[in-house]
Structure formats: C-alpha cells, structure tokens
Design an enzyme around this catalytic site. Structure first.
Site, PDB file in Angstrom:
ATOM      1  N   LYS A   1       0.781  16.836  65.516  1.00 34.67           N
ATOM      2  CA  LYS A   1       2.041  17.579  65.515  1.00 34.67           C
ATOM      3  C   LYS A   1       2.583  17.736  64.102  1.00 34.67           C
ATOM      4  CE  LYS A   1       3.085  16.094  70.207  1.00 34.67           C
ATOM      5  NZ  LYS A   1       3.764  15.103  71.052  1.00 34.67           N
TER       6      LYS A   1
ATOM      7  N   GLN B   1       7.871  10.033  70.461  1.00 35.30           N
ATOM      8  CA  GLN B   1       6.571  10.011  71.118  1.00 35.30           C
ATOM      9  C   GLN B   1       6.582   8.943  72.210  1.00 35.30           C
ATOM     10  OE1 GLN B   1       3.915  12.100  70.560  1.00 35.30           O
ATOM     11  NE2 GLN B   1       2.970  11.122  72.330  1.00 35.30           N
TER      12      GLN B   1
ATOM     13  N   ASP C   1      12.367  18.563  72.123  1.00 39.86           N
ATOM     14  CA  ASP C   1      11.316  18.239  73.089  1.00 39.86           C
ATOM     15  C   ASP C   1      11.832  18.372  74.526  1.00 39.86           C
ATOM     16  OD1 ASP C   1       8.659  17.572  73.605  1.00 39.86           O
ATOM     17  OD2 ASP C   1       9.042  15.410  73.613  1.00 39.86           O
TER      18      ASP C   1
END
Length: 286
Positions: A58, A102, A125
């Site tokens: 990413k 994450q 996200d």
C-alpha cells in the site's frame, strides 16, 4: 441443464490502474494548488508477515500516486489504550489526511475501539461506525474500501443491480455487511448469509449477484451458482485461491472476478482515491 459459456473475467487490476492514475492526477493538482501532498498514515501493530507485506504494498502504491506515506510501526504488546492514543494523535495532526489501521491487531486489543479513534474525515478505509452509518443512509463519507471496489467493478461491467437478487456470503463489518448495504442502496434485494446459514447452497443458487466474503477457500462451488450469475469473489487464500472454486464456477457464471487480479487491486485503488478525496476536503480544494 445446458451449460452456459465460460464466464467473462472482471479485470479488477486494469480498472484499479485507471483509478490510481486518476487519483495521481488529482493528488498532483492538490499539491500544485496548496503546496501539500495528500498523506496517508499506515498503522501496523506487530510483525505479522502478511500484514507487513500488505502495508508495504500500500505504501509503494501511495508513492507511485504522489501520496505521502507516514508509517507507524507499533509493538505487538501495545495496549488498546496505547493504540487508540496513537491513532488519536494522527487524527489531530493536520499533516495527515487519511489513516489506515492494518488489521488484525492482536486478540488482546479492542479492535473496534481502535477503529473508532480514527476521525471520520480521515477514515479513508471506511471502518468506523460513523462511516458505516453515513454509507447506509447515503450521506457524505467514506465507504469500506473492498465493498466500494466491488461496486466500481459492477459499474465498470454495466451490471444491473435494481430488482436483482444479491446474496452476500459473509458478515464482516468492513466487508460483508457494507457490501450488502451498498447493493441495497442500488435497489437490489439483498440476502445476507454466512458459514452457519441453514440451506446455504439453496439460497446461493438464487443469486443474480453473488458476493463471496466468507473467508474459506473454495467454500462455494459451481454447483451452487445460478447459471448466468455475476460472481464477485472477495476471498484470498494461500495458493492464489478465493472463496469460490473458479474452475467449476466459470462454467455457470456470466461474469466472475479472478483471484488474484479481481477485488484485491480494487481495494487499494479505492483506498488511494479516498485518501486524495480526504486531502482535498481538508485542504479546501475539493
């Protein structure tokens, strides 16, 4: 029953490249107008090999798109309080425009509390309850990246959702649940299922649009798929296999996402697009 022709593959990798190119142009415009490049902060707890790889990938995509990446590596032993304090610090930092935590973060951590520490305007996200509510009510906000990528794929291939029966196999708060809500917002009739659903195969066979997000390799086979259905496989497992057995599914579906190269690239593309969008809003140039 006569067999349908082999399903057409939905090229998520190609569409993702186009979205990232558009995002890179937008990021360059923001930088040129404000002197500030969009910035995504990535937060990683511990050193899980898969998570380390995902975050590295990413960050590399960010760099190529002209998005600054600030990486925050935290020890696996960190407490929920320590993690939420770090995320709150990033939320309060005007130089950070988007935050990616994450996951998974470790069983001893309250992951939901950590997600909720992300400021809504930086939740690129789409993992907070605020983002889920905004998405469900059609209000401004950020969608969960994988479901958002799925919807963009359906749009790219002109998949009609209105009046269709969509079956979502999976109930994750950042994948299955939001995917169903997004389909519902497009006037699909949505059925949620999961690994414990009684008579699951019979329900899946009714799906005009199937989203497989149960997290089990080859959980759904071709025999479970309605001829001519659109199949979106959001699973990924070792050996490059998804939640759907593609060898048998391709003989029945009309459209199907490959694994890899389908949903995965779209997730990252939407993350970058939403980071640039967040930066534009915060810098007043959106």
């Amino acid at each position: 029953m006569a067999r349908t022709r082999t399903a057409r593959l939905m090229d998520g990798a190609g569409l993702a490249r186009r979205i990232i190119d558009t995002s890179a142009a937008a990021a360059a415009d923001i930088h040129g107008r404000t002197g500030t490049a969009p910035c995504l902060a990535t937060v990683l707890v511990g050193e899980d090999p898969a998570s380390v790889t995902y975050v590295r990938m990413k960050r590399a995509r960010c760099e190529k798109a002209g998005i600054r990446s600030r990486h925050v590596a935290l020890p696996a032993s960190i407490s929920t309080r320590g993690l939420t304090e770090k995320i709150t610090e990033l939320s309060d930092d005007p130089a950070v425009h988007g935050i990616l935590l994450q996951h998974p973060v470790g069983r001893h951590i309250d992951e939901r509390a950590a997600f909720e520490a992300i400021a809504p305007d930086k939740d690129v996200d789409g993992v907070t309850t605020h983002s889920f509510a905004a998405m469900s009510f059609g209000l401004p906000g950020f969608v969960s990246c994988t479901p958002g990528g799925i919807m963009r794929l359906l749009d790219e291939y002109d998949v009609e959702t209105a009046g269709k029966h969509a079956v979502v196999v999976g109930r994750s708060p950042i994948l299955g649940k939001p995917a169903g809500m997004l389909l519902l917002s497009r006037n699909a009739t949505v059925t949620y299922c999961h690994s414990r659903t009684s008579g699951l195969s019979d329900i899946v066979r009714q799906a005009d649009i199937l989203v497989a997000a149960v997290g089990r390799p080859h959980f759904i086979t071709g025999a479970d798929i309605k001829p001519g259905a659109v199949v979106v496989d959001a699973g990924y497992h070792p050996g490059n296999v998804g939640d759907v057995d593609h060898a048998s599914a391709r003989d029945r579906a009309a459209l199907i996402t490959p694994v890899p190269g389908g949903v995965g690239p779209m997730t990252i593309a939407v993350l970058l697009a939403q980071t640039v969008e967040a930066a534009g809003r915060q810098l007043g140039v959106s």
